[in-house]
Design an enzyme around this catalytic site. Sequence first.
Site, PDB file in Angstrom:
ATOM      1  CD1 TRP A 142      51.170 -47.897  21.280  1.00 25.94           C
ATOM      2  CD2 TRP A 142      50.644 -46.653  19.500  1.00 25.94           C
ATOM      3  NE1 TRP A 142      50.411 -46.842  21.712  1.00 25.94           N
ATOM      4  CE2 TRP A 142      50.078 -46.064  20.652  1.00 25.94           C
ATOM      5  CE3 TRP A 142      50.438 -46.031  18.264  1.00 25.94           C
ATOM      6  CZ2 TRP A 142      49.315 -44.895  20.600  1.00 25.94           C
ATOM      7  CZ3 TRP A 142      49.679 -44.875  18.204  1.00 25.94           C
ATOM      8  CH2 TRP A 142      49.142 -44.315  19.367  1.00 25.94           C
ATOM      9  CG  HIS A 162      46.727 -49.106  22.004  1.00 19.40           C
ATOM     10  ND1 HIS A 162      46.705 -47.832  21.479  1.00 19.40           N
ATOM     11  CD2 HIS A 162      46.350 -49.910  20.971  1.00 19.40           C
ATOM     12  CE1 HIS A 162      46.353 -47.866  20.205  1.00 19.40           C
ATOM     13  NE2 HIS A 162      46.136 -49.105  19.868  1.00 19.40           N
ATOM     14  NE  ARG A 188      52.598 -49.782  24.046  1.00 15.57           N
ATOM     15  CZ  ARG A 188      52.217 -48.597  24.422  1.00 15.57           C
ATOM     16  NH1 ARG A 188      53.116 -47.662  24.703  1.00 15.57           N
ATOM     17  NH2 ARG A 188      50.940 -48.302  24.521  1.00 15.57           N
ATOM     18  CD  GLN A 202      47.633 -49.243  27.361  1.00 18.48           C
ATOM     19  OE1 GLN A 202      46.656 -49.424  26.622  1.00 18.48           O
ATOM     20  NE2 GLN A 202      48.624 -48.443  27.031  1.00 18.48           N
ATOM     21  CB  VAL A 245      41.502 -38.587  21.065  1.00 17.36           C
ATOM     22  CG1 VAL A 245      40.937 -39.822  21.750  1.00 17.36           C
ATOM     23  CG2 VAL A 245      43.005 -38.521  21.238  1.00 17.36           C
ATOM     24  CB  ALA A 301      38.822 -42.563  24.553  1.00 19.61           C
TER      25      ALA A 301
HETATM   26  N1  PHE Z   1      46.109 -46.024  23.675  1.00 19.05           N
HETATM   27  C1  PHE Z   1      46.936 -44.901  24.042  1.00 19.05           C
HETATM   28  C2  PHE Z   1      48.296 -45.469  24.417  1.00 19.05           C
HETATM   29  O1  PHE Z   1      48.773 -46.252  24.592  1.00 19.05           O
HETATM   30  C3  PHE Z   1      46.396 -44.130  25.216  1.00 19.05           C
HETATM   31  C4  PHE Z   1      45.118 -43.431  24.893  1.00 19.05           C
HETATM   32  C5  PHE Z   1      43.887 -44.046  25.072  1.00 19.05           C
HETATM   33  C6  PHE Z   1      45.132 -42.122  24.442  1.00 19.05           C
HETATM   34  C7  PHE Z   1      42.714 -43.385  24.795  1.00 19.05           C
HETATM   35  C8  PHE Z   1      43.961 -41.453  24.146  1.00 19.05           C
HETATM   36  C9  PHE Z   1      42.753 -42.089  24.351  1.00 19.05           C
HETATM   37  O2  PHE Z   1      49.214 -45.290  24.600  1.00 19.05           O
END
Ligand code: PHE
Length: 333
Positions: A142, A162, A188, A202, A245, A301
């Site tokens: 990111w 994100h 990004r 998103q 996660v 999530a």
């Molecule tokens: N935030 C992550 C992404 O951009 C996606 C994600 C969200 C993954 C929540 C796991 C749980 O790319």
Amino acid sequence: MRLEQVGDEAALEEWRTQVLGRSGELTQVLRGIGGMEPDERRAVGQAANVAKQELEAALDARSEQLSRAALEREAADGLDVTLPGRPRRPGRLHPVTRTLREILDIFGRMGFAAIEGPEVEHDEYNFGRLRIPEHHPARDMWDTFWFDEEIDGATPLLLRTHTSPMQIRFIEQHDPPVRIVVPGRCYRYEATDATHEWMMQQVEVLAIDEGISVADLKGTLQEFARQMFGPERRVLLRNSYFPFVEPGVELAVDCFSCPGDDPRCPVCRGSGWLEIMGAGMVHPEIIAAAGFDPERYTGFAAGMGVERITMLKYGIEDIRNFYANDLRFLRQF
Ligand code: PHE
């Protein structure tokens, strides 16, 4: 005032009131006949009615003359008011907006409330509290745009990469049970190509409660995939890694465009599966950091790219089409 001297609509109306109006000259005459002898009344009444008809006809003729003269003047100025008008095309929603609304509707029916968060974010929320410390290699996923100034000596500001920072912001303020979806723009630092843009939207999904398991994650996201891509869809969870996660997965749906084995399929290119989002069980350290007992509260999530889902759904091959503002592209939806 004589009718021939009347030069425009306003003067014409003035003339009409003066002569034919309720307290006009002719009306006065007609009012007066009530007090006359019967013979006289008949003669005056008839004459007045004839006069009235003639005056009305003269009025119409003058009005007609005036508006024709006005048209001629406008034509002399180069304006042709007799040309047919140009139709206005009705507006429509941008395909990404349509998909976004569909996503929020589907989760809304499953009990998730939609909330929004800031696009300019602190390093701490975008990364640190999501267990991505400085110098952590996961930051490479990111890369983003940074601001020079600091506010209140807090951690540096950036454009969020994100919507996951809202996981932290929300559970700092609210107790479980939590069921939210967070739509929003993310940024990004990318070299743009057919599948990468420097700005995209998103939707984050977050559920925290007692006893939430991977089965809830899979069931919820599978139901989402079916409503979005069709009732036949199957979903596949594949191992993946996101620091916030544990375990982390990537969720794919089976191809809806081919039987899953056609190498020329524009949607899956023969792989049979389309990745539509990252997901996982909320890391216990994140639940603990918000002040809740991770032995008691668990959650899942997920985060999905709205442009990507729109591309899959409509078979769009280049993400750059969405923000090029070419009406020939946008009108197809
Ligand atoms: N935030 C992550 C992404 O951009 C996606 C994600 C969200 C993954 C929540 C796991 C749980 O790319």
